[in-house]
Write an enzyme that holds these catalytic residues in place. Structure first.
Site, PDB file in Angstrom:
ATOM      1  N   GLU A 133      -8.820  -9.716  23.746  1.00 17.49           N
ATOM      2  CA  GLU A 133      -9.428 -10.930  23.171  1.00 17.49           C
ATOM      3  C   GLU A 133     -10.776 -11.762  23.827  1.00 17.49           C
ATOM      4  O   GLU A 133     -12.185 -12.014  24.727  1.00 17.49           O
ATOM      5  CB  GLU A 133      -9.415 -11.375  22.420  1.00 17.49           C
ATOM      6  CG  GLU A 133      -9.202 -11.540  21.082  1.00 17.49           C
ATOM      7  CD  GLU A 133      -8.051 -11.167  20.639  1.00 17.49           C
ATOM      8  OE1 GLU A 133      -7.509 -10.573  19.388  1.00 17.49           O
ATOM      9  OE2 GLU A 133      -7.234 -10.578  21.519  1.00 17.49           O
ATOM     10  N   GLU A 186      -2.239  -7.878  16.853  1.00 18.03           N
ATOM     11  CA  GLU A 186      -2.471  -9.416  15.429  1.00 18.03           C
ATOM     12  C   GLU A 186      -1.696  -9.188  14.246  1.00 18.03           C
ATOM     13  O   GLU A 186      -0.714 -10.377  13.160  1.00 18.03           O
ATOM     14  CB  GLU A 186      -3.216 -10.147  15.269  1.00 18.03           C
ATOM     15  CG  GLU A 186      -3.703 -10.822  16.329  1.00 18.03           C
ATOM     16  CD  GLU A 186      -4.776 -11.986  16.747  1.00 18.03           C
ATOM     17  OE1 GLU A 186      -5.046 -13.082  16.723  1.00 18.03           O
ATOM     18  OE2 GLU A 186      -5.862 -11.862  15.976  1.00 18.03           O
TER      19      GLU A 186
END
Length: 253
Positions: A127, A107
């Site tokens: 995730e 990210e």
């Protein structure tokens, strides 16, 4: 030792996540330190480009899960994960990636304006494998950086993406030899820093806005920014320097 190291010189700010023993996982202390480094970068007019990297051969392995299980959240209000993913600097940011850029680390790379990565580096948003989702900008930005179906594969399987594949699809701007990402990022930063600072910031603002807004909205904002750029002293200096066949002397005005 500080969890974040800074090196400010020659117009370039190098911000290094310094937790190699934890694969540069980000906890709250590191989040606050990154935010402070970005603020210092933004505040100094002599610094034109920032490079975000990691110590010890790893870019960033994301959120510190041990700290998370203790109830710690590595985010700041209005700034997001690592103190940066929701409030990006107005000046260009380059990610210099060695090793793993996974979860929150991926990210951070997606939040950067440019990415330089070693050929053996790896990106990923795993995730879902941990019962989480990539809310630090991963789900928002990945389909803008990669083709839709590849982005979906990345987030739904959680499988890693080699840097060479990421480069072939445009997520990575420059591939370096292993260990050479920071050097290549510095070279790229130097090329950017040679340009007019005001025009660079304005160009970043418009390009970044164009992926969020409709064409009508972005052209309206572009006209506003263009008016400020053309009225700047640097615009006049750029034209004069070209006509006089000399290097421009930027004033950032």
């Amino acid at each position: 030792m500080s969890t974040v190291l800074t090196d400010f010189a020659d117009g370039v700010a190098v911000i290094t996540i310094n937790r190699p023993e934890a694969r540069n996982a980000v906890d709250l202390e590191t989040t606050k330190a990154i935010a402070a480094a970005i603020d210092a970068f933004e505040a100094r007019p002599d610094l034109l480009v920032a490079i975000l990297t990691g110590a010890g051969g790893t870019f960033c392995s994301g959120m510190d899960l041990k700290a998370f299980t203790r109830g710690e959240k590595p985010a700041l209000p209005g700034r997001g994960f690592a103190g940066i993913t929701e409030r990006l600097p107005t000046k260009p940011l380059i990610a210099a990636v060695e090793g793993w850029a996974i979860a929150g680390g991926c990210e951070l790379a997606l939040a950067a304006d440019l990415v330089v990565a070693a050929r053996d580096a790896t990106f990923g948003l795993p995730e879902v494998k941990r019962g989480l989702i990539a809310v630090g900008g991963g789900l928002v930005r990945v389909a803008k950086a990669l083709p839709y179906h590849l982005a979906m594969q990345l987030v739904l399987t959680g499988d890693p993406l080699p840097a060479t594949t990421a480069h072939s699809y445009g997520l990575v701007n420059v591939l370096s030899e292993p260990g050479g990402a920071l050097e290549e990022a510095r070279a790229l930063a130097t090329r950017i820093a040679a340009n007019a600072p005001f025009a660079v910031r304005a160009s970043k603002r418009i390009v970044a806005s164009s992926v969020r807004y409709t064409d009508e909205e972005v052209f309206a904002e572009q006209r506003e920014v263009w008016a400020a750029v053309t009225a700047s002293a640097d615009a006049q200096e750029g034209a004069r320097a070209f006509a006089e066949k000399r290097a421009p002397l930027w004033r950032d005005q």
